[in-house]
Write an enzyme that holds these catalytic residues in place. Structure first.
Site, PDB file in Angstrom:
ATOM      1  N   LYS A  80       8.285  -0.766  -2.378  1.00  0.00           N
ATOM      2  CA  LYS A  80       9.287  -1.633  -3.006  1.00  0.00           C
ATOM      3  C   LYS A  80       9.272  -1.508  -4.526  1.00  0.00           C
ATOM      4  CE  LYS A  80       9.175  -5.070   0.681  1.00  0.00           C
ATOM      5  NZ  LYS A  80       9.099  -6.502   0.997  1.00  0.00           N
ATOM      6  N   ARG A  88       3.145  -1.044  16.706  1.00  0.00           N
ATOM      7  CA  ARG A  88       4.330  -1.693  17.268  1.00  0.00           C
ATOM      8  C   ARG A  88       5.104  -0.744  18.184  1.00  0.00           C
ATOM      9  NH1 ARG A  88       6.480  -4.491  11.628  1.00  0.00           N
ATOM     10  NH2 ARG A  88       5.312  -6.451  11.807  1.00  0.00           N
ATOM     11  N   ASN A 126       2.756  -5.871   1.871  1.00  0.00           N
ATOM     12  CA  ASN A 126       3.786  -4.887   1.565  1.00  0.00           C
ATOM     13  C   ASN A 126       4.588  -5.248   0.303  1.00  0.00           C
ATOM     14  OD1 ASN A 126       4.891  -7.076   3.010  1.00  0.00           O
ATOM     15  ND2 ASN A 126       6.652  -5.866   3.627  1.00  0.00           N
ATOM     16  N   SER A 157      13.074  -5.383   1.906  1.00  0.00           N
ATOM     17  CA  SER A 157      12.287  -5.732   3.087  1.00  0.00           C
ATOM     18  C   SER A 157      11.817  -4.501   3.837  1.00  0.00           C
ATOM     19  CB  SER A 157      13.136  -6.603   4.023  1.00  0.00           C
ATOM     20  OG  SER A 157      12.428  -6.921   5.201  1.00  0.00           O
ATOM     21  N   ASP A 158      10.603  -4.598   4.352  1.00  0.00           N
ATOM     22  CA  ASP A 158      10.084  -3.548   5.223  1.00  0.00           C
ATOM     23  C   ASP A 158      10.450  -3.797   6.681  1.00  0.00           C
ATOM     24  OD1 ASP A 158       8.875  -1.527   3.693  1.00  0.00           O
ATOM     25  OD2 ASP A 158       7.176  -2.810   3.241  1.00  0.00           O
ATOM     26  N   ASP A 182      11.594 -10.738  -0.828  1.00  0.00           N
ATOM     27  CA  ASP A 182      11.303 -10.306   0.528  1.00  0.00           C
ATOM     28  C   ASP A 182      12.164 -11.137   1.481  1.00  0.00           C
ATOM     29  OD1 ASP A 182      10.034  -9.005   2.649  1.00  0.00           O
ATOM     30  OD2 ASP A 182       8.398 -10.441   2.714  1.00  0.00           O
ATOM     31  N   GLU A 197       9.081 -14.528  10.678  1.00  0.00           N
ATOM     32  CA  GLU A 197       8.736 -13.141  10.970  1.00  0.00           C
ATOM     33  C   GLU A 197       9.425 -12.710  12.271  1.00  0.00           C
ATOM     34  OE1 GLU A 197       7.013 -10.980   9.268  1.00  0.00           O
ATOM     35  OE2 GLU A 197       6.123 -12.248   7.692  1.00  0.00           O
ATOM     36  N   GLU A 203      11.374 -11.593   5.471  1.00  0.00           N
ATOM     37  CA  GLU A 203      10.559 -12.302   6.452  1.00  0.00           C
ATOM     38  C   GLU A 203       9.416 -13.055   5.769  1.00  0.00           C
ATOM     39  OE1 GLU A 203      10.214  -9.847  10.373  1.00  0.00           O
ATOM     40  OE2 GLU A 203      10.274  -8.437   8.698  1.00  0.00           O
ATOM     41  N   ASP A 223       5.497 -12.361   0.075  1.00  0.00           N
ATOM     42  CA  ASP A 223       4.452 -13.109   0.784  1.00  0.00           C
ATOM     43  C   ASP A 223       3.444 -12.226   1.511  1.00  0.00           C
ATOM     44  OD1 ASP A 223       6.203 -12.226   2.864  1.00  0.00           O
ATOM     45  OD2 ASP A 223       5.390 -13.809   4.153  1.00  0.00           O
TER      46      ASP A 223
END
Length: 200
Positions: free
Chosen positions: A132, A45, A154, A89-90, A6, A14, A8, A151
């Site tokens: 993922k 968001r 996701n 990564s998302d 990952d 982040e 972030e 971490d």
């Protein structure tokens, strides 16, 4: 073997928390540590950005100031000597491209924003539909031994799918979902755990 990680929370702070701090929008501080459903998180968001009249260019400028964690560049360089490294990564390509270049230019699989004619974010395209594990499974199917580091919620499916999974400073809620998986808190510990496996 191949190493997937990952971005972030593992290699960099982040991005959305930095955006929240710089813009003063507390709703943007939520991450996949707190919200398990990615689409719910992104809807909140995008709504917050629209309410505060922030376009893509504005948050890209903020993301450009995010610096890699101390030691992350050296860790990735060490890891690359063991095998190929892929960042899953998302986050979004628009936010992360410059940061990944500073990390050493590793392949990045991330999502993309959709914008209107004014550059305002109206949606997004999921490269792997938020899964993922699809990439990890595909790599397993062609014979790779997978090492995965994550971490957040996701990362859950990726960590379950990999041959060797490492939780990097996970929330207690995530750790409970993956009992028996190795938990580390820094790159020294992570290198040590990887070396243990490579030595067997």
């Amino acid at each position: 073997m191949i190493f997937v990680t990952d971005l972030e929370g593992v290699l960099i702070p982040e991005i959305w928390i930095d955006i929240a701090d710089k813009t003063g929008i507390p709703e943007l501080r939520l991450t996949t540590h707190e919200v398990e459903d990615f689409e719910t998180l992104m809807a909140a968001r995008i709504r917050a950005l629209a309410e505060h009249h922030l376009d893509l260019a504005a948050i890209v400028r903020i993301a450009g100031d995010v610096m890699p964690y101390a030691g992350s560049i050296e860790f990735l360089s060490w890891l690359r000597r063991k095998g190929p490294v892929l960042i899953l990564s998302d986050t979004f390509t628009e936010l992360a491209d410059d940061i990944v270049t500073r990390l050493g230019g590793y392949p990045l699989f991330a999502n993309r924003f959709e914008t209107d004619e004014q550059g305002r974010i109206v949606g997004y395209q999921l490269r792997i539909r938020g899964r993922k594990d699809r990439i990890v499974t595909a790599l397993r199917d062609i014979g790779y031994t997978l090492f995965a580091v994550g971490d957040g919620f996701n990362d859950l499916s990726m960590l379950k799918t990999a041959h060797h999974a490492f939780l990097y400073n996970p929330s207690s809620a995530l750790a409970r979902k993956l009992p028996g998986k190795t938990t580390v808190s820094n790159y020294v510990e992570l290198k040590r755990e990887i070396e243990k496996i490579l030595a067997t």
